[in-house]
Write a protein that holds these residues in place. Structure first.
Motif, PDB file in Angstrom:
ATOM      1  N   HIS A  59       4.593   1.193   8.431  1.00  0.00           N
ATOM      2  CA  HIS A  59       4.205   1.777   7.150  1.00  0.00           C
ATOM      3  C   HIS A  59       4.919   3.097   6.887  1.00  0.00           C
ATOM      4  O   HIS A  59       5.287   3.798   7.830  1.00  0.00           O
ATOM      5  N   ASN A  81       3.281  -1.346   4.532  1.00  0.00           N
ATOM      6  CA  ASN A  81       3.065  -0.780   3.185  1.00  0.00           C
ATOM      7  C   ASN A  81       3.978   0.414   2.977  1.00  0.00           C
ATOM      8  O   ASN A  81       4.303   1.120   3.916  1.00  0.00           O
ATOM      9  N   SER A  83       3.202   3.713   0.700  1.00  0.00           N
ATOM     10  CA  SER A  83       2.129   4.290  -0.119  1.00  0.00           C
ATOM     11  C   SER A  83       2.338   5.783  -0.240  1.00  0.00           C
ATOM     12  O   SER A  83       2.939   6.404   0.632  1.00  0.00           O
ATOM     13  N   HIS A 105       2.309  -4.249   0.775  1.00  0.00           N
ATOM     14  CA  HIS A 105       1.596  -3.607  -0.335  1.00  0.00           C
ATOM     15  C   HIS A 105       2.344  -2.341  -0.734  1.00  0.00           C
ATOM     16  O   HIS A 105       2.931  -1.679   0.117  1.00  0.00           O
ATOM     17  N   HIS A 107       1.674   1.240  -2.974  1.00  0.00           N
ATOM     18  CA  HIS A 107       0.736   2.093  -3.725  1.00  0.00           C
ATOM     19  C   HIS A 107       1.450   3.390  -4.080  1.00  0.00           C
ATOM     20  O   HIS A 107       1.653   4.229  -3.198  1.00  0.00           O
ATOM     21  N   ASP A 125      -0.844  -6.010  -2.890  1.00  0.00           N
ATOM     22  CA  ASP A 125      -1.339  -5.070  -3.901  1.00  0.00           C
ATOM     23  C   ASP A 125      -0.207  -4.207  -4.425  1.00  0.00           C
ATOM     24  O   ASP A 125       0.613  -3.711  -3.658  1.00  0.00           O
TER      25      ASP A 125
HETATM   26  C1  LIG Z   1      -1.939  -1.338   3.437  1.00  0.00           C
HETATM   27  O1  LIG Z   1      -2.425  -1.781   2.177  1.00  0.00           O
HETATM   28  C2  LIG Z   1      -3.640  -2.539   2.267  1.00  0.00           C
HETATM   29  C3  LIG Z   1      -3.982  -3.173   0.928  1.00  0.00           C
HETATM   30  O2  LIG Z   1      -3.675  -2.411  -0.183  1.00  0.00           O
HETATM   31  C4  LIG Z   1      -4.741  -1.627   2.776  1.00  0.00           C
HETATM   32  O3  LIG Z   1      -5.932  -2.354   2.898  1.00  0.00           O
HETATM   33  C5  LIG Z   1      -4.329  -1.058   4.122  1.00  0.00           C
HETATM   34  O4  LIG Z   1      -5.293  -0.112   4.564  1.00  0.00           O
HETATM   35  C6  LIG Z   1      -2.967  -0.385   4.038  1.00  0.00           C
HETATM   36  N1  LIG Z   1      -2.570   0.066   5.362  1.00  0.00           N
HETATM   37  C7  LIG Z   1      -1.996   1.268   5.572  1.00  0.00           C
HETATM   38  C8  LIG Z   1      -1.682   1.621   6.975  1.00  0.00           C
HETATM   39  O5  LIG Z   1      -1.730   2.043   4.645  1.00  0.00           O
END
Ligand SMILES: *[C@@H]1O[C@H](CO)[C@@H](O)[C@H](O)[C@H]1NC(C)=O
Ligand SMILES: *[C@@H]1O[C@H](CO)[C@@H](O)[C@H](O)[C@H]1NC(C)=O
Length: 224
Positions: A59, A81, A83, A105, A107, A125
């Motif tokens: 991540h 992810n 994010s 995902h 974000h 997501d």
């Molecule tokens: C990755 O994204 C998922 C779904 O949006 C979330 O549930 C999860 O906690 C995330 N994991 C990290 C390490 O950010």
């Protein structure tokens, strides 16, 4: 000692250019010794560690002090992810991954620039939250997502291939949609979904600049 370093640098240069066209798998932890699978990204320079990588494992979490563009071209797959922190990354300008096809995902909250991921085909997501008064999101190739939420002033959005959203498809250009940053900025959103065939829930709220939906989307309403 000096001669040794020069030779080492030359050898490294040759081996990376030979591998240029092939698959190269990298861990996000490679840039940040000691952490587990999460790279906390504070500056664009940290991305230099992924030069030449095509697959990223782990991540990346973009921190609130991140200042500049996020540009990571060449990577086609992220097993993890990308994010921002929940409070958002307001100094993140352009987010660009030209070659990305798959990611778990994504974000991007409280950002103030464009998002350019024109080859992304599917993901889980997707959350895009804009704090500036205008922004472009190019996800031209995206066909499938689980849960999609686009909030804030996205004055141009390209989702021309999006067919299926399994959970919720939300576009919100209203000040009541958890938009981060200066509340006085009036959001103004474009909703362009010419290929959408199925979404469990479609929600469009606020000031909509343009709303395009294909004529056979009646499936969308059959569940609600
Ligand atoms: C990755 O994204 C998922 C779904 O949006 C979330 O549930 C999860 O906690 C995330 N994991 C990290 C390490 O950010
Ligand atoms: C879908 O995404 C929205 C916005 O990110 C979130 O509030 C909601 O909980 C998500 N729903 C599911 C089922 O994951």
């Amino acid at each position: 000692m000096k001669a040794f370093y020069v030779l080492f640098a030359v050898a490294l240069g040759v081996s990376t250019s030979c591998l240029g066209a092939e698959t190269k798998e990298c861990d996000t932890t490679g840039a940040d010794e000691g952490s587990v699978t999460v790279l906390e990204l504070h500056s664009p320079e940290q991305l230099d560690a992924f030069e030449g990588c095509t697959i990223l494992n782990g991540h990346i979490i973009i921190q609130s002090d991140y200042d500049g563009d996020f540009s990571l071209n060449g990577v086609t797959t992220v097993n993890g992810n990308i994010s921002t922190v929940d409070e958002g990354a307001e100094y993140l300008n352009l987010f660009e991954m030209q070659d990305l096809e798959n990611i778990d995902h994504l974000h991007l909250l409280g950002i103030s620039g464009d998002v350019n991921i024109p080859n992304l085909e599917s993901l889980g997501d997707l959350e895009l939250v804009q704090t500036s008064t205008s922004g472009n999101a190019d996800l031209t190739a995206l066909a499938e997502a689980d849960n999609l939420s686009v909030r804030g002033s996205w004055t141009s959005t390209k989702f021309s291939s999006l067919k299926t959203v399994t959970v919720q498809c939300q576009f919100c250009g209203s000040q009541t949609c958890e938009i981060y940053g200066d509340e006085r900025k009036f959001p103004y959103i474009t909703v362009n979904l010419p290929s959408l065939e199925k979404a469990d829930k479609l929600e469009v709220a606020g000031a909509v600049k343009r709303f395009v939906l294909c004529p056979w989307t009646k499936n969308i309403y059959s569940h609600s």
